[in-house]
Design a protein around this motif. Structure first.
Motif, PDB file in Angstrom:
ATOM      1  N   MET A 283     -17.015   8.154  -0.290  1.00  0.00           N
ATOM      2  CA  MET A 283     -16.163   8.958  -0.854  1.00  0.00           C
ATOM      3  C   MET A 283     -14.865   7.512  -0.738  1.00  0.00           C
ATOM      4  N   PRO A 284     -14.422   7.452  -2.034  1.00  0.00           N
ATOM      5  CA  PRO A 284     -12.729   8.209  -1.470  1.00  0.00           C
ATOM      6  C   PRO A 284     -12.445   9.167  -2.344  1.00  0.00           C
ATOM      7  N   HIS A 285     -11.026   9.501  -1.506  1.00  0.00           N
ATOM      8  CA  HIS A 285     -10.011  10.690  -1.603  1.00  0.00           C
ATOM      9  C   HIS A 285      -8.465   9.149  -3.059  1.00  0.00           C
ATOM     10  N   ILE A 286      -8.384   9.505  -3.783  1.00  0.00           N
ATOM     11  CA  ILE A 286      -6.963   8.372  -4.696  1.00  0.00           C
ATOM     12  C   ILE A 286      -6.567  10.081  -4.972  1.00  0.00           C
ATOM     13  N   ILE A 287      -5.428   9.831  -4.310  1.00  0.00           N
ATOM     14  CA  ILE A 287      -4.524  10.618  -5.506  1.00  0.00           C
ATOM     15  C   ILE A 287      -3.278  10.162  -5.451  1.00  0.00           C
ATOM     16  N   ILE A 288      -2.510  10.106  -6.688  1.00  0.00           N
ATOM     17  CA  ILE A 288      -1.772   9.977  -7.682  1.00  0.00           C
ATOM     18  C   ILE A 288      -0.584  10.678  -7.464  1.00  0.00           C
ATOM     19  N   GLU A 289       0.269  10.471  -6.567  1.00  0.00           N
ATOM     20  CA  GLU A 289       1.699  11.006  -6.494  1.00  0.00           C
ATOM     21  C   GLU A 289       3.155  10.753  -8.013  1.00  0.00           C
ATOM     22  N   TYR A 290       4.028  10.811  -8.848  1.00  0.00           N
ATOM     23  CA  TYR A 290       4.285  10.821  -9.584  1.00  0.00           C
ATOM     24  C   TYR A 290       5.660  11.391  -9.996  1.00  0.00           C
ATOM     25  N   SER A 291       6.796  11.026 -10.031  1.00  0.00           N
ATOM     26  CA  SER A 291       7.541  11.118 -10.726  1.00  0.00           C
ATOM     27  C   SER A 291       7.936  12.210 -11.287  1.00  0.00           C
ATOM     28  N   ALA A 292       8.866  13.846 -12.431  1.00  0.00           N
ATOM     29  CA  ALA A 292       8.323  14.753 -12.740  1.00  0.00           C
ATOM     30  C   ALA A 292       9.014  14.018 -14.227  1.00  0.00           C
ATOM     31  N   ASN A 293       9.719  12.883 -14.098  1.00  0.00           N
ATOM     32  CA  ASN A 293      10.540  12.132 -15.693  1.00  0.00           C
ATOM     33  C   ASN A 293       9.034  11.600 -15.834  1.00  0.00           C
TER      34      ASN A 293
ATOM     35  N   ALA B 179     -12.794   3.750 -10.000  1.00  0.00           N
ATOM     36  CA  ALA B 179     -13.110   3.005  -8.458  1.00  0.00           C
ATOM     37  C   ALA B 179     -13.676   3.280  -8.950  1.00  0.00           C
ATOM     38  N   LEU B 180     -14.998   3.859  -9.813  1.00  0.00           N
ATOM     39  CA  LEU B 180     -16.436   3.836  -9.598  1.00  0.00           C
ATOM     40  C   LEU B 180     -17.608   2.675  -9.788  1.00  0.00           C
ATOM     41  N   GLU B 181     -16.436   1.661 -11.528  1.00  0.00           N
ATOM     42  CA  GLU B 181     -17.543   0.292 -11.708  1.00  0.00           C
ATOM     43  C   GLU B 181     -16.888  -0.959 -10.206  1.00  0.00           C
ATOM     44  N   THR B 182     -15.567  -1.357  -8.944  1.00  0.00           N
ATOM     45  CA  THR B 182     -15.883  -1.628  -8.010  1.00  0.00           C
ATOM     46  C   THR B 182     -18.134  -1.573  -7.603  1.00  0.00           C
ATOM     47  N   GLY B 183     -17.933  -1.052  -7.225  1.00  0.00           N
ATOM     48  CA  GLY B 183     -19.556  -0.646  -6.498  1.00  0.00           C
ATOM     49  C   GLY B 183     -19.298  -0.382  -5.575  1.00  0.00           C
ATOM     50  N   ALA B 184     -18.158  -0.234  -4.899  1.00  0.00           N
ATOM     51  CA  ALA B 184     -17.611   0.055  -3.545  1.00  0.00           C
ATOM     52  C   ALA B 184     -18.185   1.962  -2.820  1.00  0.00           C
ATOM     53  N   PHE B 185     -18.144   2.699  -3.816  1.00  0.00           N
ATOM     54  CA  PHE B 185     -18.339   4.165  -3.561  1.00  0.00           C
ATOM     55  C   PHE B 185     -19.124   4.920  -4.791  1.00  0.00           C
TER      56      PHE B 185
ATOM     57  N   LEU C  37     -21.013   7.678  -6.708  1.00  0.00           N
ATOM     58  CA  LEU C  37     -19.908   9.023  -7.580  1.00  0.00           C
ATOM     59  C   LEU C  37     -19.903   9.946  -7.100  1.00  0.00           C
ATOM     60  N   ALA C  38     -21.454  10.183  -6.274  1.00  0.00           N
ATOM     61  CA  ALA C  38     -20.659  12.097  -5.701  1.00  0.00           C
ATOM     62  C   ALA C  38     -19.201  12.173  -4.327  1.00  0.00           C
ATOM     63  N   GLY C  39     -19.172  10.706  -3.931  1.00  0.00           N
ATOM     64  CA  GLY C  39     -18.340  10.870  -2.672  1.00  0.00           C
ATOM     65  C   GLY C  39     -17.075  10.242  -4.056  1.00  0.00           C
ATOM     66  N   LEU C  40     -16.357  10.586  -4.760  1.00  0.00           N
ATOM     67  CA  LEU C  40     -15.283  10.276  -5.985  1.00  0.00           C
ATOM     68  C   LEU C  40     -14.144  11.800  -6.150  1.00  0.00           C
ATOM     69  N   ARG C  41     -13.055  11.673  -5.637  1.00  0.00           N
ATOM     70  CA  ARG C  41     -12.445  12.348  -5.944  1.00  0.00           C
ATOM     71  C   ARG C  41     -11.050  12.094  -6.433  1.00  0.00           C
ATOM     72  N   THR C  42     -10.682  12.217  -7.721  1.00  0.00           N
ATOM     73  CA  THR C  42      -9.228  11.603  -8.127  1.00  0.00           C
ATOM     74  C   THR C  42      -8.563  12.664  -8.346  1.00  0.00           C
ATOM     75  N   ARG C  43      -7.358  12.709  -7.751  1.00  0.00           N
ATOM     76  CA  ARG C  43      -6.543  14.022  -8.549  1.00  0.00           C
ATOM     77  C   ARG C  43      -4.733  13.187  -8.815  1.00  0.00           C
ATOM     78  N   ALA C  44      -3.915  14.001  -9.598  1.00  0.00           N
ATOM     79  CA  ALA C  44      -2.222  13.530  -9.177  1.00  0.00           C
ATOM     80  C   ALA C  44      -2.075  14.896  -8.859  1.00  0.00           C
ATOM     81  N   GLU C  45      -1.136  14.246  -8.157  1.00  0.00           N
ATOM     82  CA  GLU C  45       0.129  15.156  -8.078  1.00  0.00           C
ATOM     83  C   GLU C  45       1.503  15.204  -8.745  1.00  0.00           C
TER      84      GLU C  45
END
Length: 131
Positions: A1-11, A29-35, A37-45
């Motif tokens: 895994m990681p879970h990458i969670i991007i929070e951003y202001s609406a403006n 994140a994938l290019e770092t070689g630390a994770f 592919l199947a474990g990687l989840r990225t989302r924005a809120e």
């Protein structure tokens, strides 16, 4: 895994395409070689309700939380943080020059004691890779 969670202001939505941030951070994140592919989840809120510093409505923020499984050493966690922050800074450089913008990124380990997961992504990706 990681879970990458991007929070951003609406403006920021007129100036930063959220999916572009998702794609850029996911790829980095994938290019770092630390994770894997199947474990990687990225989302924005998008955050519609926020107050930043002095309350100037032009102020904006992007906060990235990276939650990773246990076992990576401090140097690896720091390297991942630096790589992802560089991408975030690159993607927002023009905005940073023009308005108040707070960027933050935190990599934290998930305590595996009570972290449960079920998925079939590793097997599905392996099956797709076979000729």
């Amino acid at each position: 895994m990681p879970h990458i969670i991007i929070e951003y202001s609406a403006n920021l939505e007129d100036e930063v395409a959220p999916m572009r941030l998702v794609e850029a951070l996911h790829a980095a994140a994938l290019e770092t070689g630390a994770f894997p592919l199947a474990g990687l989840r990225t989302r924005a809120e998008r955050r519609d309700h926020y107050l930043i510093a002095d309350g100037d409505p032009g102020n904006a923020f992007i906060a990235v939380g990276v939650r990773i499984g246990e076992g990576r050493d401090a140097a690896t966690r720091r390297r991942v943080a630096e790589v992802l922050m560089a991408v975030l800074e690159r993607e927002t450089a023009e905005i940073f020059r023009c308005r108040g913008l707070a960027l933050s990124l935190d990599v934290s380990e998930i305590d595996g004691t009570a972290s449960l997961k079920t998925n079939n992504l590793h097997q599905r990706l392996k099956a797709r890779a076979k000729p």
